[in-house]
Write an enzyme that holds these catalytic residues in place. Sequence first.
Site, PDB file in Angstrom:
ATOM      1  N   GLU A 157       0.736  -0.753  -0.159  1.00  0.00           N
ATOM      2  CA  GLU A 157       0.009  -0.221   0.049  1.00  0.00           C
ATOM      3  C   GLU A 157       1.212   1.413  -0.481  1.00  0.00           C
ATOM      4  OE1 GLU A 157      -3.163   0.959  -0.056  1.00  0.00           O
ATOM      5  OE2 GLU A 157      -4.127  -0.994  -0.249  1.00  0.00           O
ATOM      6  N   GLU A 160       2.370   1.678  -3.293  1.00  0.00           N
ATOM      7  CA  GLU A 160       1.371   1.915  -4.628  1.00  0.00           C
ATOM      8  C   GLU A 160       0.603   3.229  -4.715  1.00  0.00           C
ATOM      9  OE1 GLU A 160      -1.456  -2.768  -5.364  1.00  0.00           O
ATOM     10  OE2 GLU A 160      -2.197  -0.764  -4.040  1.00  0.00           O
ATOM     11  N   GLU A 161      -0.061   3.581  -3.320  1.00  0.00           N
ATOM     12  CA  GLU A 161      -0.523   5.408  -3.114  1.00  0.00           C
ATOM     13  C   GLU A 161       1.293   6.202  -3.149  1.00  0.00           C
ATOM     14  OE1 GLU A 161      -2.802   5.717   0.044  1.00  0.00           O
ATOM     15  OE2 GLU A 161      -4.103   3.837  -0.645  1.00  0.00           O
TER      16      GLU A 161
END
Length: 279
Positions: A157, A160-161
């Site tokens: 996460e 990805e962000e």
Amino acid sequence: MTSSSSSSQQIELLTSTDDDYGGVIVQMDQPTMDSTTFLSILRASISNWKHQGKQGVWIKLPIHLANLVETLIKEGFWYHHAEPKYLMLVHWIADSANTIPANATHRVGVGAFVVNEKREVLVVQEKTGPFRGTGSWKFPTGVADQGEDICVAAVREAKEETGVDTEFVEILAFRQSHMSFFEKSDLFFVCLLRPLSFDIKIQEVEIEAAKWMPFDEYVAQPFMEKYELLRYINDIYLAKVDGHYSGFTPVPTKSNFSNQKNTSYLYFNAGGLKRCNSL
């Protein structure tokens, strides 16, 4: 399909495998089947399973056989769960009390609390979600994928962000809540991560902006007053920095409680256990 022999006729039956709890599982793999033919085969199969003393019947129905759903419902089956490519229906055929377990009850969320050596927090502003348009800066969050470990999900996460590579340190804390996503319960794990890179490249579909923010500035944001959970996380992190708190680290283990062939993780205070064993 299988057949049951008798002195006068051959009866076609559904092919099934036994589960571990006295029931059977049917995986429908026929390219087509009309509901009339299916009904006669289903009734013969249920009669045979009852004679064998079976209890629950699971039927995994692929999308291309969705025309059989109504037939199953009328014969006493109900929806158990659905996935993108199939629907699972179930029926209790024994005279005893129904012990079929409910579908999965929880969703697993992760928060990536990434802090660098300058005590700066990796934060984002979201384009979607409850914080969109508020100007609030928060740490990256998301949902673990099926078959994905918590420690892996948090690292993913963050990457990805924000585009930042990290390594997992420990679970600082976790929260359980109820009546959340489609009335399911929710487990949310706050994970402390150590950055391995620092250049930011945002995921433009979901993220409006991202940056490194001094911890004191992060906790001073006005919206923090509304969220007791976030204030607790801030206090836990400070206790961690001061050496007064230890979270849970993943320790590879082998489990006999699932069909998973790879190593799974047991999360516990490994440092505390090591100190205890050294006494």
